[in-house]
Design an enzyme around this catalytic site. Structure first.
Site, PDB file in Angstrom:
ATOM      1  N   PHE A 128       3.755 -19.317  -1.214  1.00  0.00           N
ATOM      2  CA  PHE A 128       3.223 -18.445  -0.174  1.00  0.00           C
ATOM      3  C   PHE A 128       3.339 -19.168   1.169  1.00  0.00           C
ATOM      4  CE2 PHE A 128       1.349 -17.289  -4.165  1.00  0.00           C
ATOM      5  CZ  PHE A 128       1.327 -15.901  -4.152  1.00  0.00           C
ATOM      6  N   VAL A 163       0.297 -22.440  -2.044  1.00  0.00           N
ATOM      7  CA  VAL A 163       0.163 -21.999  -0.659  1.00  0.00           C
ATOM      8  C   VAL A 163       0.531 -23.172   0.239  1.00  0.00           C
ATOM      9  CG1 VAL A 163      -1.489 -21.222   1.093  1.00  0.00           C
ATOM     10  CG2 VAL A 163      -1.689 -20.410  -1.268  1.00  0.00           C
ATOM     11  N   CYS A 164       1.421 -22.948   1.197  1.00  0.00           N
ATOM     12  CA  CYS A 164       1.789 -24.020   2.134  1.00  0.00           C
ATOM     13  C   CYS A 164       0.540 -24.484   2.867  1.00  0.00           C
ATOM     14  CB  CYS A 164       2.821 -23.534   3.138  1.00  0.00           C
ATOM     15  SG  CYS A 164       3.131 -24.739   4.445  1.00  0.00           S
ATOM     16  N   ILE A 165       0.282 -25.779   2.803  1.00  0.00           N
ATOM     17  CA  ILE A 165      -0.974 -26.285   3.361  1.00  0.00           C
ATOM     18  C   ILE A 165      -1.023 -26.139   4.880  1.00  0.00           C
ATOM     19  CG2 ILE A 165      -0.165 -28.703   3.386  1.00  0.00           C
ATOM     20  CD1 ILE A 165      -3.102 -29.450   2.606  1.00  0.00           C
ATOM     21  N   GLY A 185      -1.303 -22.441   5.697  1.00  0.00           N
ATOM     22  CA  GLY A 185      -2.572 -21.929   5.206  1.00  0.00           C
ATOM     23  C   GLY A 185      -3.742 -22.383   6.060  1.00  0.00           C
TER      24      GLY A 185
END
Lengths: 105, 123, 130
Positions: C39, C77-79, C82
């Site tokens: 994501f 999820v891309c940190i 995100g």
């Protein structure tokens, strides 16, 4: 290698459809999903064909449209004969039978 | 992960620099790919050619300079930059306005790049 | 075949989050495997467990969680994408001194290297644009 070109934007956005035409190689296919299925209307389909035949392609790409998105939008009665409807199952099969997919948006 | 020279990843950029964060996030992806020694090609098409303008001064619109980040990519080992020639012409851009040494390609060449890539990511 | 899925659209502002979920369900039904669902961009909002749609609307976060339970999916999820959009796990909430975390525990925050690895390891990568 064969590419599945996936379009998801409505005909008001000409850019994605024009790119999938410019990146087209023989044996590639085009799949219309989400609002791109509005390209199958009698008034917009000629526009779509004009955009995707820009380079006088040696072979016409097969054009698919996602049935769930067509049905959802109330336009299932007007699908052109040369557009093949696929369900999500067919969508998966298309991604498997092509070497890669490119999503133009 | 081991470096893989058999696979080529084609990253196709099509967004203008400040319409959303996607242009910047695409560059972030390229930096990560470079860190893992992936074989990547960057192709700028459509509005993404506007990312290449070297005189961007976005501080007053509270944005970070996309061209500055792009200019750093060669330092991280990314060297395969391609641009859609027709998109440059559309916006009337000349070589000296661009922030990267970049190879101009035709639609035929772009189609071949896509056909020969293992995967493509469109940002 | 081994797939990775890239989701770039947020629930309610793009259909792509739902399309990606339906596609992933269809993949798994046909016996394909999913290496990772990544994501990125606005797609990170799919992981917000505080999202509370009306009862007759789809709850994408819960749907992904259910699919993960059934198929042991790797939902990443891309940190960076995100955290900047307010999708935080407890450790990021602590680090940035926020009052709470909000990521659904079916999802993991991680770096872009996970997307690089996904493209490297998968036979097919399908992107669902914003």
């Amino acid at each position: 290698m064969k590419t599945l070109h996936i379009l998801n934007k409505s005909p008001k956005h000409a850019f994605p459809a024009s790119q999938c035409a410019r990146f087209y190689s023989q044996h590639d296919s085009i799949l219309l999903i989400e609002d791109a299925v509005y390209y199958t209307l009698p008034t917009t389909y000629p526009l779509f064909l004009a955009i995707t035949e820009l380079r006088a392609l040696p072979t016409k790409p097969t054009i698919y449209a996602l049935k769930e998105d067509i049905d959802a939008r109330g336009i299932s009665e007007t699908t052109p004969n040369d557009v093949k409807l696929v369900t999500y199952e067919g969508f998966v099969e298309l991604t498997a039978s092509h070497d890669k997919s490119a999503s133009w948006y | 992960m081991t470096p893989n020279t058999h696979k080529t990843l084609l990253v196709i950029l099509s967004q203008s620099p400040y319409s959303s964060s996607l242009a910047r996030e695409a560059v972030d992806y390229c930096l990560a790919a470079a860190a893992f020694e992936q074989n990547i090609q960057l192709l700028f098409i459509g509005d993404a050619v506007l990312q290449l303008l070297n005189d961007q001064q976005p501080a007053n619109i509270s944005q970070k300079n996309v061209a500055k980040t792009l200019s750093a990519l060669p330092i991280y080992g990314i060297g395969n930059f391609f641009v859609d020639h027709e998109a440059l012409v559309r916006y009337g851009l000349s070589d000296e306005q661009l922030c990267l040494p970049i190879r101009k390609v035709t639609p035929r060449q772009m189609a071949d790049m896509l056909a020969n890539a293992t995967h493509t990511l469109n940002f | 075949m081994n797939y990775s899925i890239v989701v770039l659209g947020a629930p309610f502002s793009s259909p792509s989050a739902i399309t990606a979920l339906n596609f992933t369900q269809a993949l798994l039904t046909q016996g394909h495997t999913v290496f990772r669902v990544f994501f990125y961009h606005e797609g990170v909002h799919c992981a917000n467990q505080l999202s509370t749609p009306q009862q007759d609307e789809i709850n994408l976060t819960n749907q992904w969680q259910t699919l993960k339970k059934q198929h042991n999916l790797d939902l990443v999820v891309c940190i960076a994408a995100g955290v900047k959009r307010g999708v935080l796990d407890q450790s990021e909430a602590n680090r940035h001194e926020k009052p709470c975390s909000n990521i659904n525990d079916a999802f993991d925050l991680s770096g872009l290297g996970q997307l690089v690895e996904a493209t490297e390891q998968s036979d097919r990568v399908v992107t669902f644009g914003p």
